[in-house]
Design a protein around this motif. Structure first.
Motif, PDB file in Angstrom:
ATOM      1  N   THR A   1       0.918  -1.084  -0.049  1.00 29.55           N
ATOM      2  CA  THR A   1      -0.081   0.085  -0.066  1.00 29.55           C
ATOM      3  C   THR A   1       0.887   1.301  -0.117  1.00 29.55           C
ATOM      4  O   THR A   1       0.393   2.296  -0.716  1.00 29.55           O
ATOM      5  N   ALA A   2       1.827   1.256   0.715  1.00 27.10           N
ATOM      6  CA  ALA A   2       2.896   2.479   0.654  1.00 27.10           C
ATOM      7  C   ALA A   2       3.334   2.581  -0.613  1.00 27.10           C
ATOM      8  O   ALA A   2       3.762   3.734  -1.170  1.00 27.10           O
ATOM      9  N   TRP A   3       3.879   1.598  -1.289  1.00 30.91           N
ATOM     10  CA  TRP A   3       4.558   1.636  -2.510  1.00 30.91           C
ATOM     11  C   TRP A   3       3.567   2.075  -3.604  1.00 30.91           C
ATOM     12  O   TRP A   3       3.985   3.016  -4.328  1.00 30.91           O
ATOM     13  N   ALA A   4       2.310   1.510  -3.686  1.00 33.05           N
ATOM     14  CA  ALA A   4       1.190   2.158  -4.509  1.00 33.05           C
ATOM     15  C   ALA A   4       0.911   3.586  -4.402  1.00 33.05           C
ATOM     16  O   ALA A   4       0.910   4.318  -5.190  1.00 33.05           O
ATOM     17  N   GLY A   5       1.014   3.930  -3.066  1.00 28.96           N
ATOM     18  CA  GLY A   5       0.809   5.242  -2.613  1.00 28.96           C
ATOM     19  C   GLY A   5       1.961   6.411  -3.307  1.00 28.96           C
ATOM     20  O   GLY A   5       1.701   7.374  -3.874  1.00 28.96           O
ATOM     21  N   TRP A   6       3.124   5.747  -3.071  1.00 23.48           N
ATOM     22  CA  TRP A   6       4.152   6.527  -3.379  1.00 23.48           C
ATOM     23  C   TRP A   6       4.364   6.531  -5.152  1.00 23.48           C
ATOM     24  O   TRP A   6       4.655   7.708  -5.698  1.00 23.48           O
ATOM     25  N   LEU A   7       3.834   5.383  -5.747  1.00 20.85           N
ATOM     26  CA  LEU A   7       3.861   5.468  -7.326  1.00 20.85           C
ATOM     27  C   LEU A   7       2.804   6.429  -7.857  1.00 20.85           C
ATOM     28  O   LEU A   7       2.875   7.161  -8.546  1.00 20.85           O
ATOM     29  N   GLN A   8       1.704   6.554  -7.015  1.00 19.40           N
ATOM     30  CA  GLN A   8       0.643   7.575  -7.428  1.00 19.40           C
ATOM     31  C   GLN A   8       0.961   8.717  -7.413  1.00 19.40           C
ATOM     32  O   GLN A   8       0.789   9.755  -8.269  1.00 19.40           O
ATOM     33  N   ALA A   9       1.723   9.222  -6.531  1.00 17.81           N
ATOM     34  CA  ALA A   9       2.325  10.425  -6.042  1.00 17.81           C
ATOM     35  C   ALA A   9       3.583  10.924  -6.916  1.00 17.81           C
ATOM     36  O   ALA A   9       3.825  11.959  -7.425  1.00 17.81           O
ATOM     37  N   HIS A  10       4.149   9.847  -7.437  1.00 20.09           N
ATOM     38  CA  HIS A  10       5.362  10.102  -8.388  1.00 20.09           C
ATOM     39  C   HIS A  10       4.783   9.523  -9.973  1.00 20.09           C
ATOM     40  O   HIS A  10       5.738   8.844 -10.843  1.00 20.09           O
ATOM     41  N   ALA A  11       3.735   9.722 -10.144  1.00 19.77           N
ATOM     42  CA  ALA A  11       2.930   8.943 -11.537  1.00 19.77           C
ATOM     43  C   ALA A  11       3.873   9.483 -12.743  1.00 19.77           C
ATOM     44  O   ALA A  11       3.642   9.092 -13.779  1.00 19.77           O
ATOM     45  N   ASP A  12       4.341  10.986 -12.864  1.00 17.97           N
ATOM     46  CA  ASP A  12       4.957  11.281 -13.753  1.00 17.97           C
ATOM     47  C   ASP A  12       6.491  11.122 -13.782  1.00 17.97           C
ATOM     48  O   ASP A  12       7.151  11.556 -14.669  1.00 17.97           O
ATOM     49  N   ASP A  13       6.817  10.350 -13.158  1.00 20.51           N
ATOM     50  CA  ASP A  13       8.463   9.922 -13.011  1.00 20.51           C
ATOM     51  C   ASP A  13       8.490   8.421 -13.514  1.00 20.51           C
ATOM     52  O   ASP A  13       8.065   7.474 -12.910  1.00 20.51           O
TER      53      ASP A  13
ATOM     54  N   THR B   1      -3.308 -13.414  -3.241  1.00 23.09           N
ATOM     55  CA  THR B   1      -3.324 -14.803  -3.632  1.00 23.09           C
ATOM     56  C   THR B   1      -3.168 -15.689  -1.884  1.00 23.09           C
ATOM     57  O   THR B   1      -4.094 -16.636  -1.924  1.00 23.09           O
ATOM     58  N   LEU B   2      -2.413 -15.059  -1.134  1.00 22.37           N
ATOM     59  CA  LEU B   2      -2.391 -15.873   0.183  1.00 22.37           C
ATOM     60  C   LEU B   2      -3.638 -15.413   0.884  1.00 22.37           C
ATOM     61  O   LEU B   2      -4.215 -16.392   1.559  1.00 22.37           O
ATOM     62  N   LEU B   3      -3.960 -14.454   1.050  1.00 24.19           N
ATOM     63  CA  LEU B   3      -5.187 -13.923   1.737  1.00 24.19           C
ATOM     64  C   LEU B   3      -6.090 -13.153   1.046  1.00 24.19           C
ATOM     65  O   LEU B   3      -6.020 -12.075   1.073  1.00 24.19           O
ATOM     66  N   PRO B   4      -6.886 -13.531   0.259  1.00 20.04           N
ATOM     67  CA  PRO B   4      -7.718 -12.869  -0.648  1.00 20.04           C
ATOM     68  C   PRO B   4      -8.390 -11.754   0.084  1.00 20.04           C
ATOM     69  O   PRO B   4      -8.893 -10.786  -0.337  1.00 20.04           O
ATOM     70  N   GLU B   5      -9.044 -11.951   1.244  1.00 15.77           N
ATOM     71  CA  GLU B   5      -9.846 -11.397   1.977  1.00 15.77           C
ATOM     72  C   GLU B   5      -9.438 -10.262   2.995  1.00 15.77           C
ATOM     73  O   GLU B   5      -9.859  -9.587   3.818  1.00 15.77           O
ATOM     74  N   TYR B   6      -8.104 -10.329   3.094  1.00 13.36           N
ATOM     75  CA  TYR B   6      -7.065  -9.369   3.987  1.00 13.36           C
ATOM     76  C   TYR B   6      -7.634  -7.948   3.979  1.00 13.36           C
ATOM     77  O   TYR B   6      -7.673  -7.318   2.842  1.00 13.36           O
ATOM     78  N   ASP B   7      -7.649  -7.436   5.090  1.00 13.34           N
ATOM     79  CA  ASP B   7      -8.008  -5.950   5.079  1.00 13.34           C
ATOM     80  C   ASP B   7      -9.442  -5.542   4.394  1.00 13.34           C
ATOM     81  O   ASP B   7      -9.664  -4.797   3.572  1.00 13.34           O
ATOM     82  N   ASN B   8     -10.377  -6.385   4.561  1.00 11.64           N
ATOM     83  CA  ASN B   8     -11.760  -6.360   4.045  1.00 11.64           C
ATOM     84  C   ASN B   8     -11.739  -6.368   2.548  1.00 11.64           C
ATOM     85  O   ASN B   8     -12.661  -5.908   1.848  1.00 11.64           O
ATOM     86  N   GLY B   9     -10.863  -7.146   2.103  1.00  9.97           N
ATOM     87  CA  GLY B   9     -10.539  -7.129   0.514  1.00  9.97           C
ATOM     88  C   GLY B   9      -9.989  -6.026  -0.235  1.00  9.97           C
ATOM     89  O   GLY B   9     -10.127  -5.936  -1.478  1.00  9.97           O
ATOM     90  N   GLN B  10      -9.417  -5.212   0.611  1.00  6.26           N
ATOM     91  CA  GLN B  10      -8.824  -4.032  -0.158  1.00  6.26           C
ATOM     92  C   GLN B  10      -7.822  -4.279  -1.133  1.00  6.26           C
ATOM     93  O   GLN B  10      -7.526  -3.719  -2.028  1.00  6.26           O
ATOM     94  N   GLY B  11      -7.152  -5.324  -0.703  1.00  5.43           N
ATOM     95  CA  GLY B  11      -6.002  -5.523  -1.608  1.00  5.43           C
ATOM     96  C   GLY B  11      -6.820  -6.137  -3.005  1.00  5.43           C
ATOM     97  O   GLY B  11      -6.102  -5.902  -4.278  1.00  5.43           O
ATOM     98  N   GLN B  12      -8.089  -6.666  -2.983  1.00  5.81           N
ATOM     99  CA  GLN B  12      -8.730  -6.812  -4.505  1.00  5.81           C
ATOM    100  C   GLN B  12      -8.827  -5.511  -5.240  1.00  5.81           C
ATOM    101  O   GLN B  12      -8.781  -5.232  -6.304  1.00  5.81           O
ATOM    102  N   LEU B  13      -9.294  -4.526  -4.386  1.00  2.89           N
ATOM    103  CA  LEU B  13      -9.364  -3.215  -5.014  1.00  2.89           C
ATOM    104  C   LEU B  13      -7.924  -2.771  -5.725  1.00  2.89           C
ATOM    105  O   LEU B  13      -8.077  -2.201  -6.773  1.00  2.89           O
ATOM    106  N   TYR B  14      -6.958  -2.907  -4.991  1.00  2.38           N
ATOM    107  CA  TYR B  14      -5.544  -2.478  -5.546  1.00  2.38           C
ATOM    108  C   TYR B  14      -5.295  -3.025  -6.596  1.00  2.38           C
ATOM    109  O   TYR B  14      -4.984  -2.613  -7.760  1.00  2.38           O
ATOM    110  N   MET B  15      -5.478  -4.382  -6.706  1.00  2.00           N
ATOM    111  CA  MET B  15      -5.288  -5.217  -7.836  1.00  2.00           C
ATOM    112  C   MET B  15      -6.141  -4.862  -8.958  1.00  2.00           C
ATOM    113  O   MET B  15      -5.669  -4.711 -10.330  1.00  2.00           O
ATOM    114  N   GLY B  16      -7.432  -4.447  -8.781  1.00  2.00           N
ATOM    115  CA  GLY B  16      -8.290  -3.976  -9.934  1.00  2.00           C
ATOM    116  C   GLY B  16      -7.857  -2.832 -10.457  1.00  2.00           C
ATOM    117  O   GLY B  16      -7.822  -2.682 -11.762  1.00  2.00           O
TER     118      GLY B  16
END
Lengths: 287, 340
Positions: free
Chosen positions: A149-161, A180-195
C-alpha cells in the motif's frame, strides 16, 4: 504506439484506498484510546474533520518512532498513516510526494526488520524479487500488504516519474502474491488495489481488463456491497477504461443511492459518494 | 389580401429559419479521435486540453471526442473506421499510415542519423514536406511527436549485430519495414503483437527486443531484460491524423485554429518525449540493465549493414527514392554546417 508515459493513467485512482488502513495504525499505538479514535475516524461522516485532525497523529507517531526507531510494527503503522493521509487528503502534489516518500521509507524499513531477506527489495533484480515473493507465507501478509500500500501510494504521487513507473511491475507482483495468500485481508482492499493496477494497461498492449473486473467484483462481494469506494473504483478504473457506460453509471448510481453509514466504512463511503457524483457529472464528456 | 400574402410568406420565413438552423448545426463538427494510448498518458492529457481549447476558440463549432486505451481497436482498425467515416482521427505510430504515404517512415530507417542535432536539423527542414505529402493522401497531420530511439535489449549480453544474430529477436507483427531491416542485418525475427511481448520474454519464446526505452519501462518489459546494446538503432515517432473528409467540413478560419492548436499540442508531446527518453535510459541502468558499448569495428559493421538495408528498402519502395535523396541532401547540408 501509445507507450510514452501510458501507465501514468489511472494511478490517481489509488487515492483513498489507503483510508481504511488507518484502523491498524492507531489501534496498536495506544490501545484502548487508539481503538476508540480509529473507530471514530472511520465512522466519521465529516471528512473535513479527519483532514484537519489527522496531522496531529502524524506528529504523535513520529514522536513515538523517535523512541523506538527499530520497532517494525510501529514503522509499518507510521507508513500506513502517512500514506493514507497523503493519498486521501493532500491535494498539493509536492506535499503528497514528500509524505508518500516518507511512508515508503518507513514501510521498507519495517519489512526489512520484520521479514526474512527483505532488505533492498527495490534494488534487486526482478527474478530475485519474484523468488522472494514466492517464499512469503500467510503470516507475512500484514507486513507485505503494508509495503504494497505504501508503494502504490508512492507510485501514485510520482506518476510522472519514469523511475516510479518502472516499479509498477513489482508493486503489482507483490499485491498479487498478497491477495493470493489471503484474498480477503483488510476487508478485501487488496482486491481493489489489484483491480486498479490491472486496469492501467490497455488490452491491446498486454493488459487484462477481465482480470481487473474479477478483482473489483470480488472486492464488492467481500464487503457485501457496503464498501462504496469499491464500486467507485470499479466505475472509474475499469468501466471507463473499457468504455462501458452502462456499468459505469449503474455502479455510481448505486453508490449515490446507498446508505453511507456502515461500521468502519462511513468515512470512505461518504468520500465515495462525493466522488461518484463528480464522475457522473463528467460522464457525458468522457463517453 | 394582406393576410393571404402573410400566409404565403410565413412558410418561406420558416423555411429560411430552418435553413439557418441547419446551416448552423452543420457548423458544429464533432471530430472523433481514437488511440491505443490510455487516458492520462501524455498524449491524452495534451489532446484533451487541445480539444477544449479548440471548442472554446471556435465557440463550440468544432468539438473533439476522444476514445483512449484502444477501445476502438488497434491502429489498423482505427484507420479502417476512419475510411468508412465512423471515426475521424487517430493517434498512432507511422507504420500503417506509411502504406498510404511511404515517406512517412523515412526517419525510422535503421542507423540513419549520426546525432540528435542532425536529426533535428533534418526534421526542421523536412517535416512540413512530409505533412503535405500525407495530406495529398487524404490525411491531415500536425507534425510528428517522437517516441525516442529504439535500442536492442536482451536477456543475453549484446555488444554487436553479430551477437544479436544468434538470439531470439522480436519484430512487431505486421511491421514489414522492421522485418525487412532485421533481415538485412541477418536476423530472422519472431513476429508478435505488442501485447504478447512480455509473455514472450517470460516464456523464452523471444529473448531480445528492439524498442524505445520509454515503452520498455512503461510496459514493464525491462523486468525480463538484462542487457542493452548501447547504440540507438532507429528513430520511432507517432502523430495525430484526421481524415480530410471530416476536416473539410470545418470552415477555413476554424481549420486554421485546429491546425494551430493541434500543432502546438503535438510539438509539446514531442518535447516532453525527448526529456522522457533521456530519463528512461538512466532508469534502465538504475533498474540493473547493463549497457554494452559496441567496439568501433562493431559499430562500423552495423552501419555497413544498415546502409545496405536502407538501399534495399528504397529499391523496394518502402520509401521513395526522391524522399531518400532529399533526406541525404539535408544530412549533407547539416554536415557542411549550412542551410538546405
Amino acid at each position: 504506439m501509445s507507450v510514452p508515459s501510458s501507465v501514468r493513467a489511472g494511478l490517481g485512482l489509488l487515492v483513498g484506498l489507503l483510508l481504511s488502513a488507518c484502523t491498524t495504525v492507531i489501534n496498536s499505538v495506544t490501545e484502548d484510546l487508539a481503538a476508540d479514535l480509529s473507530t471514530a475516524i472511520l465512522n466519521s461522516e465529516d471528512p473535513e474533520t479527519v483532514r484537519q485532525g489527522a496531522p496531529a497523529y502524524l506528529l504523535l507517531i513520529d514522536a513515538l518512532l523517535g523512541e523506538e526507531p527499530r520497532n517494525e510494527n510501529l514503522l509499518l503503522q507510521a507508513a500506513t498513516l502517512n500514506g493514507a493521509y497523503a493519498g486521501a487528503f493532500v491535494d498539493d502534489p509536492q506535499r503528497a510526494r514528500v509524505l508518500s516518500r516518507k511512508a515508503m521509507y518507513q514501510a521498507e524499513k519495517a519489512v526489512c526488520l520484520g521479514l526474512k531477506r527483505a532488505c533492498n527489495l527495490r534494488q534487486r533484480p526482478f527474478p530475485e524479487f519474484e523468488r522472494w515473493l514466492a517464499g512469503l507465507r500467510e503470516k507475512d501478509v500484514p507486513m507485505a500488504y503494508g509495503l504494497g500500500t505504501a508503494w502504490a501510494g508512492w507510485l501514485q504521487a510520482h506518476a510522472d516519474d519514469l523511475g516510479a513507473i518502472a516499479e509498477l511491475g513489482r508493486v503489482t507482483a507483490l499485491m498479487d502474491r498478497v491477495t493470493t495468500l489471503l484474498p480477503e485481508y483488510d476487508n478485501g482492499q487488496g482486491q481493489l488495489y489489484m483491480g486498479v493496477l490491472e486496469s492501467l494497461k490497455p488490452a491491446l498492449v498486454g493488459g487484462q481488463p477481465e482480470k481487473a473486473r474479477a478483482h473489483f467484483e470480488r472486492a464488492v462481494a467481500i464487503s457485501d456491497g457496503r464498501n462504496l469506494m469499491a464500486k467507485v473504483f470499479f466505475a472509474e478504473s475499469y468501466a471507463r477504461s473499457v468504455f462501458d457506460r452502462d456499468l459505469h453509471d449503474r455502479l455510481l448510481q448505486e453508490v449515490i443511492e446507498a446508505e453511507p453509514v456502515a461500521p468502519d466504512l462511513t468515512l470512505t463511503n461518504t468520500l465515495a459518494q462525493v466522488q461518484a457524483r463528480a464522475l457522473l457529472e463528467t460522464a457525458d464528456d468522457y463517453f | 389580401m394582406i393576410t393571404s400574402s402573410w400566409r404565403s410568406r410565413r412558410p418561406r420565413a420558416l423555411l429560411m429559419l430552418l435553413a439557418l438552423l441547419c446551416a448552423s448545426s452543420s457548423w458544429a463538427v464533432t471530430i472523433k479521435v481514437a488511440t491505443v494510448s490510455p487516458d492520462g498518458s501524455t498524449w491524452m492529457k495534451m489532446l484533451r486540453e487541445a480539444g477544449d481549447e479548440v471548442a472554446t476558440r471556435t465557440d463550440g463549432r468544432v468539438k473533439f471526442k476522444f476514445y483512449p486505451g484502444g477501445v476502438q481497436g488497434d491502429d489498423k482498425t482505427v484507420l479502417r473506421k476512419m475510411r468508412v467515416g465512423s471515426l475521424h482521427g487517430g493517434v498512432m505510430t507511422v507504420g500503417l499510415l506509411a502504406q498510404a504515404y511511404p515517406d512517412l517512415q523515412i526517419y525510422g530507417l535503421p542507423l540513419v542519423f549520426s546525432s540528435g542535432a542532425e536529426l533535428d536539423y533534418v526534421r526542421a527542414n523536412m517535416d512540413a514536406q512530409l505533412m503535405a505529402g500525407l495530406e495529398e493522401e487524404g490525411y491531415i497531420g500536425f507534425g510528428f511527436a517522437e517516441i525516442g530511439y529504439a535500442y536492442v535489449m536482451s536477456q543475453q549480453p549484446v555488444d554487436s549485430v553479430e551477437s544479436v544474430r544468434a538470439l531470439k529477436n522480436w519484430v512487431p507483427d505486421g511491421d514489414l519495414a522492421s522485418a525487412k531491416a532485421l533481415e538485412a542485418f541477418g536476423i530472422s525475427p519472431i513476429p508478435l503483437t505488442i501485447g504478447d511481448v512480455l509473455a514472450g520474454l517470460q516464456t523464452g519464446l523471444i529473448d531480445t527486443i528492439a524498442a524505445p526505452p520509454v515503452g520498455t519501462l512503461t510496459l514493464q518489459w525491462h523486468t525480463r531484460l538484462g542487457h542493452v546494446l548501447d547504440m540507438p538503432m532507429l528513430y520511432t515517432y507517432g502523430l495525430l491524423v484526421l481524415s480530410e473528409r471530416q476536416f473539410k467540413k470545418i470552415d477555413a478560419a476554424d481549420q486554421a485554429i485546429v491546425r494551430e492548436v493541434m500543432g502546438a499540442a503535438t510539438a509539446a508531446v514531442n518535447d516532453r518525449s525527448r526529456a522522457d527518453h533521456e530519463a528512461a535510459l538512466e532508469v534502465l541502468a538504475r533498474q540493473g540493465l547493463t549497457f554494452h558499448q559496441p567496439s568501433p569495428a562493431a559499430r562500423a559493421d552495423a552501419q555497413v549493414l544498415a546502409d545496405k538495408a536502407n538501399e534495399a528498402l528504397v529499391a523496394e519502395g518502402f520509401v521513395t527514392a526522391a524522399g531518400w535523396q532529399r533526406l541525404q541532401a539535408l544530412r549533407a547540408a547539416y554536415a557542411a554546417g549550412g542551410d538546405s
